[in-house]
Design an enzyme around this catalytic site. Structure first.
Site, short mmCIF file in Angstrom:
data_model
loop_
_atom_site.label_atom_id
_atom_site.label_comp_id
_atom_site.label_asym_id
_atom_site.label_seq_id
_atom_site.Cartn_x
_atom_site.Cartn_y
_atom_site.Cartn_z
N ARG A 24 0.71 -1.31 0.21
CA ARG A 24 -0.08 -0.06 -0.05
C ARG A 24 0.78 1.37 0.01
O ARG A 24 0.43 2.31 0.68
CB ARG A 24 -0.87 -0.04 1.30
CG ARG A 24 -1.87 -0.92 1.08
CD ARG A 24 -2.95 -0.72 0.29
NE ARG A 24 -4.25 -1.53 0.25
CZ ARG A 24 -4.27 -2.96 -0.09
NH1 ARG A 24 -3.07 -3.46 -0.79
NH2 ARG A 24 -5.28 -3.57 -0.02
N SER A 38 -10.53 -0.68 3.50
CA SER A 38 -9.70 -0.72 4.64
C SER A 38 -9.29 0.55 5.18
O SER A 38 -8.82 1.41 4.65
CB SER A 38 -8.63 -1.68 4.27
OG SER A 38 -9.07 -2.82 3.76
N GLU A 88 -4.98 3.73 6.28
CA GLU A 88 -4.91 3.61 5.07
C GLU A 88 -5.54 4.73 4.05
O GLU A 88 -5.28 5.05 3.11
CB GLU A 88 -5.26 2.46 4.61
CG GLU A 88 -4.56 1.68 3.32
CD GLU A 88 -5.55 1.49 2.35
OE1 GLU A 88 -5.29 1.54 1.07
OE2 GLU A 88 -6.63 1.01 2.63
N1 EPU Z 1 -10.51 -10.80 10.19
C1 EPU Z 1 -11.18 -10.81 11.38
N2 EPU Z 1 -12.21 -10.05 11.77
C2 EPU Z 1 -12.77 -8.93 10.62
C3 EPU Z 1 -11.83 -8.91 9.61
C4 EPU Z 1 -10.94 -9.71 9.27
O1 EPU Z 1 -10.97 -11.74 11.91
O2 EPU Z 1 -13.56 -8.46 10.97
C5 EPU Z 1 -9.41 -11.66 9.97
C6 EPU Z 1 -9.60 -13.11 9.38
O3 EPU Z 1 -8.77 -13.74 9.89
C7 EPU Z 1 -9.61 -12.96 7.67
C8 EPU Z 1 -8.35 -12.22 7.90
O4 EPU Z 1 -8.59 -11.05 8.90
O5 EPU Z 1 -9.25 -14.20 7.47
C9 EPU Z 1 -8.01 -11.26 6.46
O6 EPU Z 1 -9.55 -10.77 6.09
P1 EPU Z 1 -9.73 -10.32 4.58
O7 EPU Z 1 -9.33 -11.49 3.83
O8 EPU Z 1 -11.24 -9.67 4.63
O9 EPU Z 1 -8.54 -9.18 4.32
P2 EPU Z 1 -8.04 -7.95 5.11
O10 EPU Z 1 -6.39 -8.37 5.40
O11 EPU Z 1 -8.82 -7.49 6.28
C10 EPU Z 1 -6.75 -6.98 2.79
C11 EPU Z 1 -6.72 -5.63 2.20
C12 EPU Z 1 -8.11 -5.44 1.42
C13 EPU Z 1 -8.27 -6.68 0.32
C14 EPU Z 1 -8.19 -7.91 1.03
C15 EPU Z 1 -7.97 -9.17 0.26
C16 EPU Z 1 -5.47 -4.50 3.50
C17 EPU Z 1 -5.54 -3.15 4.53
N3 EPU Z 1 -6.41 -4.51 3.14
O12 EPU Z 1 -7.86 -6.98 3.98
O13 EPU Z 1 -7.99 -4.13 0.75
O14 EPU Z 1 -9.49 -6.50 -0.36
O15 EPU Z 1 -7.02 -8.10 2.03
O16 EPU Z 1 -6.85 -9.21 -0.25
O17 EPU Z 1 -4.42 -4.84 3.23
C18 EPU Z 1 -8.37 -2.01 0.82
O18 EPU Z 1 -7.35 -1.80 0.74
O19 EPU Z 1 -9.23 -0.85 0.89
C19 EPU Z 1 -9.04 -3.37 0.94
C20 EPU Z 1 -10.21 -3.61 0.85
#
Ligand code: EPU
Length: 322
Positions: free
Chosen positions: A140, A209, A305
C-alpha cells in the site's frame, strides 16, 4: 463550496501552473479519500480517458489513462481474453490512483503487472515515464505518497500481462477453486467474496480498509500468541509477519459498533462506514478510539490507509498513547 476542476486532456495540465499547488488536492474517484471538514482544498480531478493494447510474442502491453475506472479496465481486458488482473476485480477507484497506494487484493498487487507510470512533472511541464523499480512500490505504498507527492500527476499506466498466464489462487477463499480455474472463475469468485464482506460504497458510504495490516516481528508475534493462540498471521519475510488489522479491531470489541453515525462494518471490522449523516469528526473519533484500544490491548499502533483530507489537504489522524 469546494472548487473542482476536471482535466480531460493532457494540454489542460499546463493551466495548473496558474493554481497555487499548496491549495490543490488531486483526487481520483475519491474511493480512498475522506473529506473530514466542510471545507476542502481546490480539487483537481484528472479525467483523461483511453485504453490501448499492443501485443508482442510473450505479452500484452496495455496502456490506460488515469481517468479510466479500474474495475471497468479489469473487465474489459478479461472480456478481450487478456488475463492477469482478475484478482484485482471490483477494487473501487480510478486507474490513475491505483499506483499511489499500489492497490492489491487476493494475492496480487498492481506492482506485479505494472511496467511504468506516465508522470506529468509540474516543475518542467513535461511527461516522464517512471519504471516499476523507480516507483518504489511497497505494501500500500509508493514514491507517489512520498518524494513525488504534489510534484506532478499520474496521467496513465502501462501494464504488461503475460500470455503465458498463471492463476493465483492461494488466498483464502480462492483456494477452494479447482486447479484448472480460469481467469473468469477467479474474477467471479473475487467479486463474490468482496460483495459478501465489503459494503458497496454507493450503498453504504465507506473508503475500504481504514487501516493497513500491521507488520510485526517474530518476537512480537510470539508474545501475542501466548495470550491469543489463534491469532492469524501471514509471513512477510523470515523476520516479520503481517497481522490482519480486522482481527485486532474485532478482538478489541469494535465489530458492528457505532460512534454517532459512524460505524465499524459488521462483516469486516477493517472497514469504517457512514451509517447516514456521519460527520468527519465522528469518523475521526471512532478511528481514534480504535487506535487507542488496539494499542492498549495488543501494543500495536495501526497506521491509517484512508486519506483524511481537511481544508489544508491530507492530514493524518494522530493519537498519543503513553
Ligand atoms: N478478520 C477478522 N475479523 C474481521 C476482518 C478480518 O478476524 O472483521 C481476519 C480473518 O482472519 C480473515 C483475515 O482477517 O481471514 C483477513 O481478512 P480479509 O481477507 O477480509 O482481508 P484483510 O486483510 O482484512 C486486505 C486488504 C483488502 C483486500 C483484502 C483481500 C489491507 C489493508 N486490506 O484486507 O483491501 O481486499 O486483503 O486481499 O491490506 C482496501 O485496501 O481498501 C481493501 C479492501
Amino acid at each position: 463550496t469546494p472548487k473542482l476542476y476536471q482535466i480531460t486532456q493532457i494540454e489542460e495540465l499546463s493551466l495548473l501552473s496558474n493554481l497555487s499547488l499548496e491549495q490543490v488536492y488531486f483526487l481520483g474517484e475519491g474511493t480512498n479519500t475522506l473529506f473530514v471538514e466542510e471545507t476542502a482544498p481546490i480539487i483537481v480531478q484528472p479525467a483523461i480517458k483511453g485504453i490501448n493494447i499492443v501485443e508482442n510474442d510473450n505479452e500484452y502491453v496495455v496502456t490506460a489513462a488515469c481517468g479510466e475506472n479500474w474495475h471497468q479496465l479489469v473487465t474489459y481486458l478479461l472480456e478481450s481474453g487478456i488475463n492477469g488482473l482478475e484478482n484485482l476485480a471490483l477494487i473501487p477507484g480510478s486507474v490513475g490512483a491505483a499506483p499511489v497506494q499500489n492497490i492489491g487484493a487476493y494475492g496480487v498487487e498492481l506492482s506485479d503487472v505494472l511496467y511504468s507510470v506516465s508522470w506529468y512533472e509540474f516543475a518542467t511541464n513535461t511527461i516522464k515515464e517512471i519504471d516499476n523499480a523507480a516507483c518504489k512500490f511497497g505494501y500500500r505504498d509508493s514514491i507517489f505518497k512520498h518524494e513525488l507527492s504534489g510534484k506532478g500527476l499520474i496521467i496513465g499506466v502501462t501494464l504488461t500481462l503475460a500470455k503465458n498466464w498463471q492463476a493465483t489462487t492461494s488466498y483464502a477463499g480462492l483456494n477452494e477453486l479447482s486447479i484448472d480455474a480460469t481467469a473468469k472463475d477467479i474474477y467471479d469468485k473475487v467479486i463474490e467474496i468482496r460483495q459478501q464482506k465489503l459494503p458497496d460504497p454507493h450503498v453504504i458510504p465507506n473508503a475500504g480498509s481504514f487501516f493497513k495490516n500491521p507488520i510485526v516481528s517474530n518476537a512480537q508475534l510470539q508474545q501475542l500468541s501466548e495470550r491469543y493462540i489463534d491469532i492469524p498471521h501471514y509471513r512477510v519475510d523470515s523476520q516479520h509477519v503481517k497481522l490482519p488489522a480486522g482481527w485486532l479491531i474485532e478482538h478489541a470489541g469494535f465489530k458492528g459498533t457505532s460512534y454517532g453515525n459512524a460505524g465499524v462494518h459488521d462483516k469486516q471490522a477493517l472497514v469504517l462506514v457512514n451509517r447516514g449523516g456521519a460527520t468527519g469528526q465522528e469518523v475521526i473519533a471512532l478511528a481514534k478510539n480504535i487506535l487507542i484500544s488496539v494499542h492498549q490491548k495488543f501494543n500495536i499502533m495501526l497506521e491509517q490507509e484512508v486519506r483524511t483530507v481537511t481544508q489544508h489537504g491530507y492530514q493524518k489522524i494522530e493519537v498519543s498513547c503513553g
